[in-house]
Design a protein around this motif. Structure first.
Motif, PDB file in Angstrom:
ATOM      1  N   MET A   1       0.839  -1.160   0.000  1.00  0.00           N
ATOM      2  CA  MET A   1       0.000   0.000   0.000  1.00  0.00           C
ATOM      3  C   MET A   1       0.889   1.228   0.000  1.00  0.00           C
ATOM      4  O   MET A   1       2.006   1.185   0.508  1.00  0.00           O
ATOM      5  CB  MET A   1      -0.979  -0.018   1.179  1.00  0.00           C
ATOM      6  N   GLN A   2       0.378   2.282  -0.603  1.00  0.00           N
ATOM      7  CA  GLN A   2       1.106   3.551  -0.655  1.00  0.00           C
ATOM      8  C   GLN A   2       0.597   4.444   0.473  1.00  0.00           C
ATOM      9  O   GLN A   2      -0.613   4.624   0.621  1.00  0.00           O
ATOM     10  CB  GLN A   2       0.869   4.229  -2.011  1.00  0.00           C
ATOM     11  N   LEU A   3       1.507   4.979   1.274  1.00  0.00           N
ATOM     12  CA  LEU A   3       1.144   5.855   2.384  1.00  0.00           C
ATOM     13  C   LEU A   3       1.668   7.254   2.108  1.00  0.00           C
ATOM     14  O   LEU A   3       2.808   7.421   1.657  1.00  0.00           O
ATOM     15  CB  LEU A   3       1.724   5.336   3.689  1.00  0.00           C
ATOM     16  N   LEU A   4       0.829   8.255   2.386  1.00  0.00           N
ATOM     17  CA  LEU A   4       1.192   9.656   2.215  1.00  0.00           C
ATOM     18  C   LEU A   4       0.982  10.375   3.538  1.00  0.00           C
ATOM     19  O   LEU A   4      -0.021  10.148   4.223  1.00  0.00           O
ATOM     20  CB  LEU A   4       0.322  10.306   1.137  1.00  0.00           C
ATOM     21  N   TYR A   5       1.932  11.257   3.882  1.00  0.00           N
ATOM     22  CA  TYR A   5       1.852  12.026   5.126  1.00  0.00           C
ATOM     23  C   TYR A   5       1.955  13.507   4.790  1.00  0.00           C
ATOM     24  O   TYR A   5       2.802  13.899   3.983  1.00  0.00           O
ATOM     25  CB  TYR A   5       2.991  11.642   6.070  1.00  0.00           C
ATOM     26  N   PHE A   6       1.120  14.326   5.434  1.00  0.00           N
ATOM     27  CA  PHE A   6       1.090  15.750   5.140  1.00  0.00           C
ATOM     28  C   PHE A   6       1.293  16.596   6.397  1.00  0.00           C
ATOM     29  O   PHE A   6       1.028  16.150   7.512  1.00  0.00           O
ATOM     30  CB  PHE A   6      -0.248  16.116   4.483  1.00  0.00           C
ATOM     31  N   GLY A  16       7.479  12.128   3.294  1.00  0.00           N
ATOM     32  CA  GLY A  16       6.138  12.446   2.813  1.00  0.00           C
ATOM     33  C   GLY A  16       5.373  11.258   2.285  1.00  0.00           C
ATOM     34  O   GLY A  16       4.159  11.301   2.173  1.00  0.00           O
ATOM     35  N   GLU A  17       6.100  10.198   1.953  1.00  0.00           N
ATOM     36  CA  GLU A  17       5.424   9.003   1.433  1.00  0.00           C
ATOM     37  C   GLU A  17       6.299   7.784   1.597  1.00  0.00           C
ATOM     38  O   GLU A  17       7.515   7.886   1.769  1.00  0.00           O
ATOM     39  CB  GLU A  17       5.030   9.191  -0.025  1.00  0.00           C
ATOM     40  N   GLU A  18       5.652   6.641   1.543  1.00  0.00           N
ATOM     41  CA  GLU A  18       6.369   5.365   1.590  1.00  0.00           C
ATOM     42  C   GLU A  18       5.441   4.258   1.122  1.00  0.00           C
ATOM     43  O   GLU A  18       4.222   4.418   1.095  1.00  0.00           O
ATOM     44  CB  GLU A  18       6.885   5.065   2.988  1.00  0.00           C
ATOM     45  N   THR A  19       6.037   3.156   0.752  1.00  0.00           N
ATOM     46  CA  THR A  19       5.289   1.959   0.382  1.00  0.00           C
ATOM     47  C   THR A  19       5.435   0.958   1.517  1.00  0.00           C
ATOM     48  O   THR A  19       6.530   0.765   2.046  1.00  0.00           O
ATOM     49  CB  THR A  19       5.823   1.367  -0.927  1.00  0.00           C
ATOM     50  N   LEU A  20       4.320   0.350   1.904  1.00  0.00           N
ATOM     51  CA  LEU A  20       4.312  -0.597   3.013  1.00  0.00           C
ATOM     52  C   LEU A  20       3.518  -1.827   2.605  1.00  0.00           C
ATOM     53  O   LEU A  20       2.416  -1.698   2.052  1.00  0.00           O
ATOM     54  CB  LEU A  20       3.657   0.060   4.242  1.00  0.00           C
ATOM     55  N   ARG A  54      -6.692  12.919  10.292  1.00  0.00           N
ATOM     56  CA  ARG A  54      -7.708  12.632   9.285  1.00  0.00           C
ATOM     57  C   ARG A  54      -7.074  11.673   8.287  1.00  0.00           C
ATOM     58  O   ARG A  54      -5.854  11.663   8.102  1.00  0.00           O
ATOM     59  CB  ARG A  54      -8.159  13.903   8.571  1.00  0.00           C
ATOM     60  N   ALA A  55      -7.902  10.882   7.621  1.00  0.00           N
ATOM     61  CA  ALA A  55      -7.396   9.917   6.653  1.00  0.00           C
ATOM     62  C   ALA A  55      -8.230   9.951   5.384  1.00  0.00           C
ATOM     63  O   ALA A  55      -9.425  10.259   5.408  1.00  0.00           O
ATOM     64  CB  ALA A  55      -7.424   8.505   7.243  1.00  0.00           C
ATOM     65  N   ALA A  56      -7.566   9.630   4.290  1.00  0.00           N
ATOM     66  CA  ALA A  56      -8.242   9.449   3.009  1.00  0.00           C
ATOM     67  C   ALA A  56      -7.716   8.149   2.408  1.00  0.00           C
ATOM     68  O   ALA A  56      -6.516   7.876   2.462  1.00  0.00           O
ATOM     69  CB  ALA A  56      -7.962  10.618   2.076  1.00  0.00           C
ATOM     70  N   VAL A  57      -8.624   7.364   1.883  1.00  0.00           N
ATOM     71  CA  VAL A  57      -8.245   6.136   1.190  1.00  0.00           C
ATOM     72  C   VAL A  57      -8.633   6.320  -0.266  1.00  0.00           C
ATOM     73  O   VAL A  57      -9.799   6.607  -0.572  1.00  0.00           O
ATOM     74  CB  VAL A  57      -8.932   4.895   1.809  1.00  0.00           C
ATOM     75  N   ASN A  58      -7.649   6.204  -1.127  1.00  0.00           N
ATOM     76  CA  ASN A  58      -7.860   6.403  -2.565  1.00  0.00           C
ATOM     77  C   ASN A  58      -8.529   7.746  -2.848  1.00  0.00           C
ATOM     78  O   ASN A  58      -9.469   7.845  -3.617  1.00  0.00           O
ATOM     79  CB  ASN A  58      -8.620   5.227  -3.164  1.00  0.00           C
ATOM     80  N   GLN A  59      -8.055   8.764  -2.133  1.00  0.00           N
ATOM     81  CA  GLN A  59      -8.456  10.162  -2.295  1.00  0.00           C
ATOM     82  C   GLN A  59      -9.890  10.459  -1.861  1.00  0.00           C
ATOM     83  O   GLN A  59     -10.481  11.447  -2.277  1.00  0.00           O
ATOM     84  CB  GLN A  59      -8.205  10.625  -3.730  1.00  0.00           C
ATOM     85  N   THR A  60     -10.442   9.616  -1.004  1.00  0.00           N
ATOM     86  CA  THR A  60     -11.760   9.845  -0.424  1.00  0.00           C
ATOM     87  C   THR A  60     -11.629   9.871   1.088  1.00  0.00           C
ATOM     88  O   THR A  60     -11.089   8.924   1.672  1.00  0.00           O
ATOM     89  CB  THR A  60     -12.749   8.726  -0.832  1.00  0.00           C
ATOM     90  N   HIS A  61     -12.111  10.941   1.722  1.00  0.00           N
ATOM     91  CA  HIS A  61     -12.053  11.030   3.185  1.00  0.00           C
ATOM     92  C   HIS A  61     -12.838   9.875   3.792  1.00  0.00           C
ATOM     93  O   HIS A  61     -13.950   9.575   3.341  1.00  0.00           O
ATOM     94  CB  HIS A  61     -12.654  12.360   3.660  1.00  0.00           C
ATOM     95  N   VAL A  62     -12.253   9.249   4.805  1.00  0.00           N
ATOM     96  CA  VAL A  62     -12.876   8.077   5.432  1.00  0.00           C
ATOM     97  C   VAL A  62     -12.714   8.152   6.944  1.00  0.00           C
ATOM     98  O   VAL A  62     -11.873   8.880   7.467  1.00  0.00           O
ATOM     99  CB  VAL A  62     -12.252   6.757   4.928  1.00  0.00           C
ATOM    100  N   VAL A  74      -3.248   5.418   1.083  1.00  0.00           N
ATOM    101  CA  VAL A  74      -3.788   5.956   2.331  1.00  0.00           C
ATOM    102  C   VAL A  74      -3.023   7.218   2.675  1.00  0.00           C
ATOM    103  O   VAL A  74      -1.795   7.193   2.789  1.00  0.00           O
ATOM    104  CB  VAL A  74      -3.687   4.943   3.494  1.00  0.00           C
ATOM    105  N   ALA A  75      -3.748   8.316   2.808  1.00  0.00           N
ATOM    106  CA  ALA A  75      -3.132   9.597   3.154  1.00  0.00           C
ATOM    107  C   ALA A  75      -3.544   9.989   4.566  1.00  0.00           C
ATOM    108  O   ALA A  75      -4.704   9.812   4.965  1.00  0.00           O
ATOM    109  CB  ALA A  75      -3.577  10.673   2.176  1.00  0.00           C
ATOM    110  N   PHE A  76      -2.585  10.518   5.314  1.00  0.00           N
ATOM    111  CA  PHE A  76      -2.840  11.001   6.679  1.00  0.00           C
ATOM    112  C   PHE A  76      -2.506  12.474   6.746  1.00  0.00           C
ATOM    113  O   PHE A  76      -1.468  12.909   6.224  1.00  0.00           O
ATOM    114  CB  PHE A  76      -1.986  10.230   7.685  1.00  0.00           C
ATOM    115  N   PHE A  77      -3.367  13.237   7.403  1.00  0.00           N
ATOM    116  CA  PHE A  77      -3.167  14.680   7.496  1.00  0.00           C
ATOM    117  C   PHE A  77      -3.908  15.222   8.712  1.00  0.00           C
ATOM    118  O   PHE A  77      -4.855  14.596   9.196  1.00  0.00           O
ATOM    119  CB  PHE A  77      -3.638  15.368   6.220  1.00  0.00           C
ATOM    120  N   PRO A  78      -3.495  16.381   9.203  1.00  0.00           N
ATOM    121  CA  PRO A  78      -4.212  16.998  10.321  1.00  0.00           C
ATOM    122  C   PRO A  78      -5.493  17.656   9.810  1.00  0.00           C
ATOM    123  O   PRO A  78      -5.651  17.850   8.605  1.00  0.00           O
ATOM    124  CB  PRO A  78      -3.223  18.050  10.840  1.00  0.00           C
ATOM    125  N   PRO A  79      -6.407  18.013  10.720  1.00  0.00           N
ATOM    126  CA  PRO A  79      -7.613  18.726  10.300  1.00  0.00           C
ATOM    127  C   PRO A  79      -7.229  20.016   9.576  1.00  0.00           C
ATOM    128  O   PRO A  79      -6.240  20.666   9.912  1.00  0.00           O
ATOM    129  CB  PRO A  79      -8.320  19.042  11.628  1.00  0.00           C
TER     130      PRO A  79
END
Length: 83
Positions: A1-6, A16-20, A54-62, A74-79
């Motif tokens: 899975m691809q992980l993104l951090y903001f 900012g990103e990694e593959t896991l 906050r998280a988004a999976v495949n560019q959709t907030h979840v 999967v992207a992770f970011f603050p509010p």
């Protein structure tokens, strides 16, 4: 899975990103967060307060109970607030 951090999450983790490869026990975003917190002090600090994540999976907030697969981004970011 691809992980993104903001924002400050990226700063604390140090990238900012990694593959896991998804561990077998990880089924949801919440499980993924629990796993990531074990990867080192930067991760533990970034995911310390789940109310600030906050998280988004495949560019959709979840929500944190959303299921994840190895093929997901999967992207992770603050509010974020507007202004």
């Amino acid at each position: 899975m691809q992980l993104l951090y903001f924002a400050w999450m990226r700063e604390r983790i140090g990238k900012g990103e990694e593959t896991l490869e998804k561990p077998a026990a990880v089924r949801t975003v919440e499980d993924l967060i629990a796993h990531l917190k074990t990867l080192g002090p930067g991760y533990a600090q970034a995911f310390e307060t789940r109310l600030l994540i906050r998280a988004a999976v495949n560019q959709t907030h979840v929500g944190l109970d959303h299921a994840v697969t190895d093929a997901d981004e999967v992207a992770f970011f603050p509010p974020v607030t507007g202004g």
